[in-house]
Design a protein around this motif. Structure first.
Motif, PDB file in Angstrom:
ATOM      1  N   ASN A 277       0.942  -1.460   0.109  1.00 16.85           N
ATOM      2  CA  ASN A 277      -0.062   0.581   0.380  1.00 16.85           C
ATOM      3  C   ASN A 277       0.854   1.162   0.011  1.00 16.85           C
ATOM      4  OD1 ASN A 277      -2.044  -1.827   0.408  1.00 16.85           O
ATOM      5  ND2 ASN A 277      -2.090  -2.276   2.672  1.00 16.85           N
ATOM      6  N   LEU A 278       0.396   2.100  -0.770  1.00 15.11           N
ATOM      7  CA  LEU A 278       0.667   3.503  -0.649  1.00 15.11           C
ATOM      8  C   LEU A 278      -0.448   4.870  -0.600  1.00 15.11           C
ATOM      9  CD1 LEU A 278       3.191   5.928  -1.488  1.00 15.11           C
ATOM     10  CD2 LEU A 278       2.605   5.143  -4.112  1.00 15.11           C
ATOM     11  N   ILE A 279      -0.412   6.237   0.575  1.00 18.12           N
ATOM     12  CA  ILE A 279      -0.367   6.611   0.995  1.00 18.12           C
ATOM     13  C   ILE A 279       0.295   7.968   0.248  1.00 18.12           C
ATOM     14  CG2 ILE A 279      -1.311   7.895   2.466  1.00 18.12           C
ATOM     15  CD1 ILE A 279      -2.195   5.678   4.129  1.00 18.12           C
ATOM     16  N   ILE A 280      -0.224   8.889  -0.513  1.00 19.76           N
ATOM     17  CA  ILE A 280      -0.263   9.872  -1.081  1.00 19.76           C
ATOM     18  C   ILE A 280      -0.752  10.883   0.052  1.00 19.76           C
ATOM     19  CG2 ILE A 280      -0.020  11.364  -3.426  1.00 19.76           C
ATOM     20  CD1 ILE A 280       0.687   8.668  -4.433  1.00 19.76           C
ATOM     21  N   ASP A 281      -0.568  11.897   0.423  1.00 18.28           N
ATOM     22  CA  ASP A 281      -1.005  13.263   1.205  1.00 18.28           C
ATOM     23  C   ASP A 281      -0.911  13.939   0.753  1.00 18.28           C
ATOM     24  OD1 ASP A 281      -2.351  14.033   3.341  1.00 18.28           O
ATOM     25  OD2 ASP A 281      -1.681  13.434   4.682  1.00 18.28           O
ATOM     26  N   LEU A 282      -1.961  14.474   0.123  1.00 16.05           N
ATOM     27  CA  LEU A 282      -2.212  16.296  -0.818  1.00 16.05           C
ATOM     28  C   LEU A 282      -2.443  17.320  -0.067  1.00 16.05           C
ATOM     29  CD1 LEU A 282      -2.186  14.840  -4.490  1.00 16.05           C
ATOM     30  CD2 LEU A 282      -0.380  15.286  -3.463  1.00 16.05           C
ATOM     31  N   GLN A 374       0.010  -2.368  -4.824  1.00 18.12           N
ATOM     32  CA  GLN A 374      -1.427  -2.487  -5.421  1.00 18.12           C
ATOM     33  C   GLN A 374      -2.392  -2.215  -4.975  1.00 18.12           C
ATOM     34  OE1 GLN A 374      -1.778  -6.796  -2.781  1.00 18.12           O
ATOM     35  NE2 GLN A 374      -1.014  -7.550  -4.294  1.00 18.12           N
ATOM     36  N   ASN A 375      -2.709  -1.008  -3.604  1.00 19.64           N
ATOM     37  CA  ASN A 375      -3.520   0.381  -3.595  1.00 19.64           C
ATOM     38  C   ASN A 375      -2.587   1.281  -3.341  1.00 19.64           C
ATOM     39  OD1 ASN A 375      -5.634  -1.996  -3.023  1.00 19.64           O
ATOM     40  ND2 ASN A 375      -4.851  -2.670  -1.405  1.00 19.64           N
ATOM     41  N   ILE A 376      -3.485   1.942  -3.651  1.00 20.02           N
ATOM     42  CA  ILE A 376      -2.887   3.318  -3.225  1.00 20.02           C
ATOM     43  C   ILE A 376      -3.739   4.966  -2.872  1.00 20.02           C
ATOM     44  CG2 ILE A 376      -1.952   5.801  -4.448  1.00 20.02           C
ATOM     45  CD1 ILE A 376      -0.532   3.608  -6.282  1.00 20.02           C
ATOM     46  N   GLY A 377      -3.710   5.201  -2.211  1.00 19.88           N
ATOM     47  CA  GLY A 377      -4.887   6.356  -1.489  1.00 19.88           C
ATOM     48  C   GLY A 377      -4.593   7.505  -1.678  1.00 19.88           C
ATOM     49  N   VAL A 378      -5.510   8.337  -1.707  1.00 16.19           N
ATOM     50  CA  VAL A 378      -4.696   9.944  -2.387  1.00 16.19           C
ATOM     51  C   VAL A 378      -5.395  10.599  -1.269  1.00 16.19           C
ATOM     52  CG1 VAL A 378      -4.168  11.317  -3.548  1.00 16.19           C
ATOM     53  CG2 VAL A 378      -3.929   9.210  -4.469  1.00 16.19           C
ATOM     54  N   ILE A 379      -5.141  11.124  -0.350  1.00 16.76           N
ATOM     55  CA  ILE A 379      -5.690  11.989   0.798  1.00 16.76           C
ATOM     56  C   ILE A 379      -6.172  13.304   0.036  1.00 16.76           C
ATOM     57  CG2 ILE A 379      -5.777  13.079   2.936  1.00 16.76           C
ATOM     58  CD1 ILE A 379      -4.089  10.819   4.497  1.00 16.76           C
ATOM     59  N   VAL A 380      -7.355  13.722  -0.299  1.00 14.66           N
ATOM     60  CA  VAL A 380      -7.157  15.387  -0.744  1.00 14.66           C
ATOM     61  C   VAL A 380      -8.316  16.178   0.224  1.00 14.66           C
ATOM     62  CG1 VAL A 380      -6.995  13.975  -2.992  1.00 14.66           C
ATOM     63  CG2 VAL A 380      -9.784  14.361  -2.145  1.00 14.66           C
ATOM     64  N   HIS A 381      -8.952  17.758   0.206  1.00 13.58           N
ATOM     65  CA  HIS A 381      -9.408  17.956   0.818  1.00 13.58           C
ATOM     66  C   HIS A 381      -9.873  19.135   0.234  1.00 13.58           C
ATOM     67  CE1 HIS A 381      -6.557  20.456   3.432  1.00 13.58           C
ATOM     68  NE2 HIS A 381      -5.934  20.547   2.570  1.00 13.58           N
ATOM     69  N   GLU A 382     -10.726  20.359   0.722  1.00 13.47           N
ATOM     70  CA  GLU A 382     -10.830  21.795  -0.115  1.00 13.47           C
ATOM     71  C   GLU A 382      -9.618  22.960  -0.622  1.00 13.47           C
ATOM     72  OE1 GLU A 382     -10.618  21.900   4.177  1.00 13.47           O
ATOM     73  OE2 GLU A 382     -11.972  20.887   2.544  1.00 13.47           O
ATOM     74  N   ASN A 383      -8.668  22.602   0.062  1.00 17.16           N
ATOM     75  CA  ASN A 383      -7.437  23.507  -0.295  1.00 17.16           C
ATOM     76  C   ASN A 383      -6.445  22.567  -1.293  1.00 17.16           C
ATOM     77  OD1 ASN A 383      -6.037  25.593  -0.036  1.00 17.16           O
ATOM     78  ND2 ASN A 383      -4.942  24.980   1.914  1.00 17.16           N
ATOM     79  N   ASN A 384      -7.095  21.723  -1.469  1.00 18.59           N
ATOM     80  CA  ASN A 384      -6.346  21.148  -3.648  1.00 18.59           C
ATOM     81  C   ASN A 384      -6.816  21.650  -5.177  1.00 18.59           C
ATOM     82  OD1 ASN A 384      -6.371  18.384  -2.005  1.00 18.59           O
ATOM     83  ND2 ASN A 384      -5.125  19.294  -1.992  1.00 18.59           N
ATOM     84  N   PHE A 385      -6.506  22.272  -5.386  1.00 18.08           N
ATOM     85  CA  PHE A 385      -6.097  23.212  -6.870  1.00 18.08           C
ATOM     86  C   PHE A 385      -5.658  23.206  -8.270  1.00 18.08           C
ATOM     87  CE2 PHE A 385      -7.375  26.101  -3.070  1.00 18.08           C
ATOM     88  CZ  PHE A 385      -8.815  26.374  -3.108  1.00 18.08           C
ATOM     89  N   SER A 386      -5.526  23.379  -9.178  1.00 16.34           N
ATOM     90  CA  SER A 386      -5.600  23.131 -10.193  1.00 16.34           C
ATOM     91  C   SER A 386      -4.629  22.038 -10.467  1.00 16.34           C
ATOM     92  CB  SER A 386      -3.937  24.182  -9.963  1.00 16.34           C
ATOM     93  OG  SER A 386      -2.850  24.734 -11.003  1.00 16.34           O
ATOM     94  N   THR A 387      -2.821  22.361 -10.315  1.00 16.29           N
ATOM     95  CA  THR A 387      -2.064  21.232 -11.186  1.00 16.29           C
ATOM     96  C   THR A 387      -2.122  19.500 -10.299  1.00 16.29           C
ATOM     97  OG1 THR A 387      -0.308  22.381 -11.529  1.00 16.29           O
ATOM     98  CG2 THR A 387       0.381  20.375 -10.846  1.00 16.29           C
ATOM     99  N   THR A 388      -2.540  20.125  -8.412  1.00 18.50           N
ATOM    100  CA  THR A 388      -3.097  19.083  -7.525  1.00 18.50           C
ATOM    101  C   THR A 388      -4.570  18.434  -8.425  1.00 18.50           C
ATOM    102  OG1 THR A 388      -2.217  20.558  -6.077  1.00 18.50           O
ATOM    103  CG2 THR A 388      -3.568  18.406  -5.630  1.00 18.50           C
TER     104      THR A 388
END
Length: 476
Positions: A277-282, A374-388
């Protein structure tokens, strides 16, 4: 009781307009309105959707308002309110250095201080005797420590030691005891309303954009609390193997952050490729340049992906940006030739939207599917814009990827901001020169990209990574 021994006296009231400001807001507005209407790539579509009558009504309302404004901050807010008719983000107004210098000399805002200097040893003794834990105590943020006292039904945070222009006793915020309203004082001492407060498991506190951790009564942060405080305060790109099945990667920005991202991923490459597993916190990753996320893409690949391209609005002002790129000393001969060809094409079609790529979609289908992650969780919220958000549109095409959190801010359909300085020298205005060929069929602006797993308010943000890790582990 501590409460009865303390009284709050705001010894210095706001000294706004101590010296007169000379902002001609109407002239700034008229210039910005004309610049935006003639050059912004999002203007025509919104005007078509909302209609000329709604546009004229809104513009007249703002014009009446700006005619009476002489304050730079009030003017900035009014101009931004006009722009929000078109979209909620992907524009920017910044006060110039000259404006900031004028405001500094005018001493618009004065520090607000507590009436009585705190005896730190006595304060700690009193806090230690309190029967229940509350916000009262010592808290840290930005390398500074603040004492939070209960004064007249408010939690008041004041600086413990001098720091830069801030003196001991200066108030950072005053928060109602219901933790729902109050005032936060910015670095310039400007007061702003408190709109968002979260008190997380006694040890963490968020007040608007601030994140504070308790340092007294002494409390050892749990690993997830320490992780959350670090990601909210450090601005670092970091990562590590979080448990036997999961690697965690924190990316705070895609803006000129390629070197740090690539370095981190290179150091973790073997671990990522051997862990399920991979978590990408954005969280708070607001955007930047697409090439910054290039090294992440191979981990996501599960089959062909498609990226819809954009078209550029050609105007004399917009086309000047290519001169900047051509004359940049870091531009090599091949890039210079490419930029010159694009500029030549645009100059032949002034007043039109131009597809500078000659195609609408790029398809990538020659990647290698890695067994891990095998599994990738990407953490997002309202302060993500544009290139993200561009990265998320790509990531969502992978069967390995799920998004967790809250919907993003929605600022992608019109993009590639360039800047112009008002003739009055008061503001730098940034607007967009391109629009995606996805619209209007698949819009992101103002609507955002929705997560696959919504993390509701009952899950504190400091627990999000734990939640995602547990969910991914269930799938192995």
């Amino acid at each position: 009781m501590l409460k009865s021994k303390l009284t709050l006296l705001f010894v210095l009231l706001l000294a706004k307009f101590a010296m007169a400001q000379d902002c001609d807001c109407k002239k700034n507005y008229q210039w910005m309105k004309k610049t935006f209407a003639e050059n912004d790539a999002g203007f025509p579509e919104v005007l078509r959707k909302k209609g000329i009558d709604a546009y004229n009504y809104h513009s007249k309302s703002i014009e009446n308002r700006v005619s009476k404004i002489r304050d730079y901050d009030d003017c900035k807010k009014a101009l931004e309110d006009w722009l929000r008719f078109f979209r909620t983000d992907h524009f920017r107004l910044t006060k110039t250095k000259a404006t900031l210098d004028k405001q500094h000399k005018a001493q618009l805002y004065s520090p607000i201080s507590i009436a009585n200097e705190i005896d730190l040893a006595l304060f700690k003794d009193q806090v230690a005797l309190l029967p229940t834990r509350s916000l009262v105590g010592l808290w840290e943020t930005g390398g500074n420590t603040f004492a939070v006292q209960k004064i007249n039904n408010h939690f008041v945070a004041s600086l413990v030691e001098d720091s830069g222009t801030w003196k001991k006793g200066t108030i950072l915020f005053s928060l109602g005891e219901n933790l729902k309203e109050g005032t936060r004082y910015m670095s310039t001492y400007r007061p702003v309303p408190i709109e968002k407060v979260n008190y997380l498991d006694d040890n963490l506190l968020t007040v608007n954009e601030l994140t504070l951790k308790r340092v007294f009564p002494e409390s050892h942060l749990k690993s997830n609390e320490d992780e959350f405080f670090r990601l909210k305060n450090s601005g670092e790109t970091f990562g590590y193997k979080r448990n036997e099945k999961t690697v965690y990667v924190r990316i705070p920005s895609f803006s000129f952050n390629k070197k740090a991202i690539d370095s981190l991923l290179t150091s973790l490459d073997d671990v990522i490729k051997s862990t399920p597993n991979l978590i990408i916190d954005l969280r708070d990753c607001q955007g930047g340049q697409d090439n910054n996320f290039a090294k992440l893409v191979p981990y996501l690949y599960s089959g062909a992906t498609r990226t819809v391209l954009m078209e550029v609005l050609s105007t004399p002002r917009n086309n000047e940006i290519w001169n900047t790129l051509i004359n940049n000393p870091d531009t090599d001969d091949e890039e210079k030739e490419s930029y010159q060809a694009i500029q030549s094409l645009l100059n032949k079609h002034v007043g039109e939207f131009v597809n500078i790529y000659g195609k609408t979609v790029v398809e990538a289908k020659n990647g290698k599917v890695l067994p891990y992650p095998q599994n990738i969780g990407v953490i997002v919220h309202e302060n993500n814009f544009s290139t993200t958000e561009q990265f998320l549109l790509l990531a969502k095409q992978s069967r390995k990827v799920k998004l967790f959190g809250r919907k993003t801010g929605g600022a992608l359909d019109v993009s590639n901001m360039i800047e112009a300085t008002s003739p009055m020298g008061d503001f730098v205005f940034e607007y967009c020169i391109s629009r995606s060929l996805r619209i209007p069929e698949m819009e992101v602006d103002d609507m955002g990209i929705h997560p696959d797993f919504y993390l509701d308010k009952s899950i504190g943000e400091h627990k999000w990574v734990d939640f995602v890790s547990d969910r991914l582990n269930e799938w192995n």
